[in-house]
Design an enzyme around this catalytic site. Structure first.
Site, PDB file in Angstrom:
ATOM      1  N   ASP A 117      45.008  38.735  38.044  1.00 58.03           N
ATOM      2  CA  ASP A 117      45.011  37.906  36.844  1.00 58.03           C
ATOM      3  C   ASP A 117      44.244  36.628  37.197  1.00 58.03           C
ATOM      4  O   ASP A 117      43.982  36.348  38.375  1.00 58.03           O
ATOM      5  CB  ASP A 117      46.454  37.608  36.437  1.00 58.03           C
ATOM      6  CG  ASP A 117      46.538  36.784  35.170  1.00 58.03           C
ATOM      7  OD1 ASP A 117      45.693  36.979  34.280  1.00 58.03           O
ATOM      8  OD2 ASP A 117      47.437  35.927  35.080  1.00 58.03           O
ATOM      9  N   ASP A 119      44.672  33.048  35.284  1.00 51.52           N
ATOM     10  CA  ASP A 119      45.444  31.812  35.146  1.00 51.52           C
ATOM     11  C   ASP A 119      46.683  31.842  36.027  1.00 51.52           C
ATOM     12  O   ASP A 119      47.500  32.756  35.959  1.00 51.52           O
ATOM     13  CB  ASP A 119      45.859  31.611  33.686  1.00 51.52           C
ATOM     14  CG  ASP A 119      44.668  31.377  32.785  1.00 51.52           C
ATOM     15  OD1 ASP A 119      43.953  30.389  33.006  1.00 51.52           O
ATOM     16  OD2 ASP A 119      44.449  32.194  31.863  1.00 51.52           O
TER      17      ASP A 119
END
Length: 554
Positions: A117, A119
């Site tokens: 991922d 963020d």
């Protein structure tokens, strides 16, 4: 026999070379913790065993007053033992703040594909981002959803929220739950006011959340939830102070809608890219980690819900001091997927769309292969596996959101790694002498309270019994308060309740994360062929190390 929870670290010399310690004895304690035999300390020895050197026995106390007197003597002796706690702490191992903690055995040599991922996984943000999200969402509530102008006066308070709380849409309370779904007595807030135990009982009847009540709860689990938790509490408090009627479910819906708006509209993204030094933390170490994986023949992919321009701007800023001139961060990944719409990505059948970076639009042609240096939007897990031919068990995915990032991959057969940034900070607190001193006192008092309640019938209400009970409870509360305030004065630790039990957030980590750590680059300290295994003496969370009262018996 319950023992201290520990992780047997690999390449430990790399992990702890620069870690500061408060005393050389404590640092030596960690190295003992690397050995399975010397790290195990019995936790089952009773306070009677603790005090047997003083020849306090259980023989001949049949009268209730004598029983109370006996426990009083043990309590007085225990208070003398408190003076020896700092000396005994030198024998305690320390947990590694940058360690990898294991819920399910994982052999890294079997992992061929690493997914990430963006963020709060690859991207590190400063606390200023929560202020930005809070202020933008607050303005949206007032300007677009017609909330009272007085709501604009509130400010984000980073000392208030923690991750892993629940909001009760029916009653309007923020709750911290333990591993078994019971409300933490000091972790229930209505607005910014902490509710007493009596108020909790009046609202819920019991501290345990039943199945019907659980349907009204929403979990606040990702790192962006800090601003959401604080804004919910502040809006509720405003309506209470202004004596305005409100429906608690509407408050949640509107705040959540405002938070989602500032993300989906791009307001937050543009705000971050307008001032990267204020919001983004440069981190060349994760570049070294990604390069190490590539050098060892691993395949990498990036899958995020954020738009490409935001990811590209952030990656270029964070790596501008680390990448060679002319290199692109995109070359590190076999596949880059933006706006993936997790968690729907794992269950839907949405097609992939190829994204044209220069024209800023999506192509209409079908995607049946992933080409180098291309960017893809949307998509689904089914098509992703068909195109890549990557088998589930050989893929590990790193993410910070337990539900959006990790629940889907876990159910799909991928291995999962939870990135929990606050883990590093909380382990450092657990390693501090002051915390472990309070923890040791708490366990000793807990054992004495248990003995008092088990040996003295409830019908005995003599003054000696009441006096001792009050003193023990006061000592216990003081120790709990000390430990709690070292983490967060409102809700305590993210992973633990005030009584030392694991939290509901810890339960979800245990459920959906094969391993967890504070940052992906912590994997650099482990050999690519390492076997990460569950400690033999683990109860629930491998990073928790509990001080045993038996340490102070010799």
């Amino acid at each position: 026999m319950a023992s201290i929870r520990r992780l047997v670290p690999l390449r430990a010399s790399l992990l702890w070379a620069n870690f500061p310690t408060s005393s050389s004895g404590l640092q030596k304690g960690f190295w003992r913790g690397c050995n399975s035999q010397t790290a195990s300390i019995s936790y089952d020895r009773s306070v009677g065993k603790l005090l047997e050197e003083e020849h306090v026995t259980d023989v001949g106390y049949s009268d209730s007053n004598d029983e109370v007197a006996k426990i009083r003597e043990k309590f007085d002796l225990a208070k003398q033992r408190f003076l020896k706690i700092p000396e005994a702490l030198d024998r305690m191992p320390k947990m590694n703040p940058k360690g990898i903690y294991v819920n399910k055995n994982l052999r890294l040599d079997s992992i061929q594909v690493y997914g990430f991922d963006y963020d709060y996984t690859l991207a590190h943000y400063s606390p200023s981002l929560q202020n930005l999200i809070y202020d933008m969402a607050k303005q949206h509530l007032v300007n677009e959803l017609r909330y009272p102008d007085g709501c604009l006066a509130s400010k984000y308070d980073q000392s208030f929220p923690i991750r892993g709380l629940y909001y009760d849409k029916l009653k309007g309370c923020l709750l911290k739950l333990d591993f078994f779904g019971s409300i933490e007595p000091d972790g229930c807030y209505f607005g910014r006011r902490k509710l007493s135990r009596k108020e909790i009982e009046e609202l819920y009847g019991t501290r345990h959340i039943g199945r019907d009540q659980a349907r009204q709860l929403v979990g606040l689990m990702d790192f962006f939830c800090f601003s959401e938790v604080c804004l919910i509490a502040d809006i509720v408090q405003y309506f209470v102070d202004a004596k305005l009627e409100f429906d608690a479910s509407y408050i949640y819906q509107d705040v959540h809608r405002a938070i989602q708006y500032v993300h989906r509209s791009g307001l937050v993204h543009r705000g971050v890219l307008a001032d990267p030094p204020r919001y983004l933390v440069k981190n060349g170490q994760f570049l070294s980690f990604l390069k190490m994986l590539k050098e060892n023949g691993k395949k990498l992919f990036l899958m995020t819900n954020s738009p490409y321009y935001f990811v590209d701007g952030g990656m270029r800023y964070m790596l501008e001091d680390s990448l060679d001139c002319g290199d692109s961060w995109r070359e590190l990944f076999e596949v880059v997927i933006a706006k993936a719409n997790k968690p729907e990505f794992y269950t839907s059948e949405h097609p992939f769309r190829s994204y044209d970076v220069e024209k800023d639009n999506l192509a209409f042609s079908k995607v049946d292969e992933f080409l180098p240096n291309k960017i893809y939007y949307h998509g689904c897990l089914k098509t992703f596996l068909q195109i890549t031919k990557w088998n589930g068990p050989e893929v590990i995915y790193f993410g910070d959101h337990l539900f959006s990032d990790l629940r889907g991959p876990s159910k799909a057969g991928w291995r999962t790694a939870a990135i929990i940034h606050e883990l590093e900070h909380e382990i450092k607190i657990q390693n501090e002498d002051s915390y472990r001193f309070a923890q040791a006192k708490f366990h000793i008092i807990q054992e004495l309270l248990g003995k008092l309640h088990s040996t003295v019938c409830s019908k005995h209400t003599c003054d000696h019994f009441k006096s001792l009970l009050d003193e023990l409870n006061e000592e216990r509360q003081n120790a709990r308060r000390t430990m709690r305030n070292m983490f967060n004065e409102s809700f305590g630790a993210t992973f633990l309740t005030d009584t030392g039990q694991e939290s509901a957030f810890a339960y979800h980590i245990h459920q959906y994360a094969d391993v967890y750590t504070s940052k992906p680059e912590n994997f650099m300290f482990y050999q690519p062929e390492a076997w990460l295994h569950v400690p033999y003496d683990v109860k629930i969370m491998p990073h928790h190390l509990k001080v045993s009262s038996s340490l102070f018996g010799t």
